[in-house]
Design an enzyme around this catalytic site. Structure first.
Site, short mmCIF file in Angstrom:
data_model
loop_
_atom_site.label_atom_id
_atom_site.label_comp_id
_atom_site.label_asym_id
_atom_site.label_seq_id
_atom_site.Cartn_x
_atom_site.Cartn_y
_atom_site.Cartn_z
N CYS A 69 2.40 -31.81 20.03
CA CYS A 69 1.85 -33.00 18.96
C CYS A 69 1.38 -32.24 17.55
O CYS A 69 1.82 -32.94 16.65
CB CYS A 69 0.46 -33.68 19.64
N HIS A 109 -5.12 -33.82 20.90
CA HIS A 109 -4.22 -34.52 20.22
C HIS A 109 -4.18 -34.73 18.84
O HIS A 109 -5.24 -35.31 18.40
CB HIS A 109 -4.21 -35.74 21.07
N ASP A 124 2.62 -41.69 15.21
CA ASP A 124 2.43 -40.52 16.22
C ASP A 124 3.82 -40.33 16.67
O ASP A 124 4.60 -41.12 17.18
CB ASP A 124 1.68 -41.24 17.22
#
Length: 261
Positions: A69, A109, A124
């Site tokens: 991520c 994250h 995202d």
């Protein structure tokens, strides 16, 4: 110096003259998810190189690797910022159904909040096989996307002031929590994500520092490769095959364009 704008466009197959506005962020998210895999090979190597503009460009835009991520949303953030969008990096904590709680690694994250026309959106491209492929409004609106239904719920927790909730197509019947995140404490610089990378690389309960995981998502489905299986979801159908080490290397090259040693 790296030209993030042109290199990123080339990597995902986006026209060099395409203007970057809220109306085509969905296209960018689809192209990014399809072109740049979510994968942990660098994490398995134990690399703790600092995250910065040069290292992200080298890894993703020059060596054509994927990442986790902080890599994927890190490079997307730099691209959007270079195109004059109002974006901020944020931290969140992923909910782990098997543990019935949030990840023991904490706020590891990374995602993006974009401000446009008085509206705020969660963006995202680094959430594995759970990508919305669309900007998700922070006002609670439920959106339907190629991968399912998504919404952001405003609620306080130890990890922030919002939750991403989802119902993945052909997988979920009820809403479930994806992760909690904090919109009030933006990350100032991609280099600040280096601490997150260190935790994911070294934490004994990190899900990414033990076995290889390669994922790609597109509008029609997704594919997940581990060292023992290759699973494909397409148009609501799932196909899973058991594989060996040789097949793993072949499939990593064929479907993810990654050379596994």
């Amino acid at each position: 110096m790296n030209d993030i704008n042109l290199l990123f466009r080339k990597r995902i197959g986006l026209n060099s003259n395409e203007p970057i506005k809220i109306k085509n962020i969905s296209l960018i998210l689809e192209l990014t998810a399809s072109a740049i895999p979510f994968e942990n090979l660098c994490t398995l190597s134990g690399s703790l190189d600092e995250l910065n503009e040069d290292s992200l460009a080298d890894k993703i835009l020059h060596r054509n690797e994927g990442g986790l991520c902080y890599d994927l949303n890190g490079i997307l953030y730099l691209f959007l910022k270079e195109n004059d969008l109002d974006v901020q990096l944020i931290r969140g904590s992923v909910y782990v159904p098997e543990l019935k709680g949030f990840s023991p690694t904490g706020r590891t994250h990374a995602a993006i909040i974009m401000n446009d026309g008085g509206m705020r959106y969660l963006i995202d491209t680094g959430f594995g096989g759970n990508l919305p492929l669309r900007p998700v409004p922070l006002d609670g609106s439920e959106i339907m996307t190629p991968t399912g239904e998504f919404r952001v719920k405003k609620a306080l927790s130890e990890f922030g002031d919002y939750f991403l909730e989802m119902k993945l197509k052909n997988k979920d019947t009820d809403w479930r929590t994806g992760y909690a995140f904090d919109s009030r404490d933006p990350v100032d610089n991609v280099s600040d994500l280096s601490e997150m990378k260190k935790i994911i690389t070294e934490h004994p309960q990190s899900p990414f520092n033990k076995k290889p995981l390669l994922t790609r998502v597109n509008a029609n489905g997704s594919m997940v490769l581990t060292e023992t299986s290759f699973t494909r979801w397409k148009d609501g159908q799932v196909a899973k095959e058991e594989i060996d080490a040789t097949q793993f290397k072949q499939l990593a090259k064929e479907h993810y364009n990654l050379d596994v040693k």
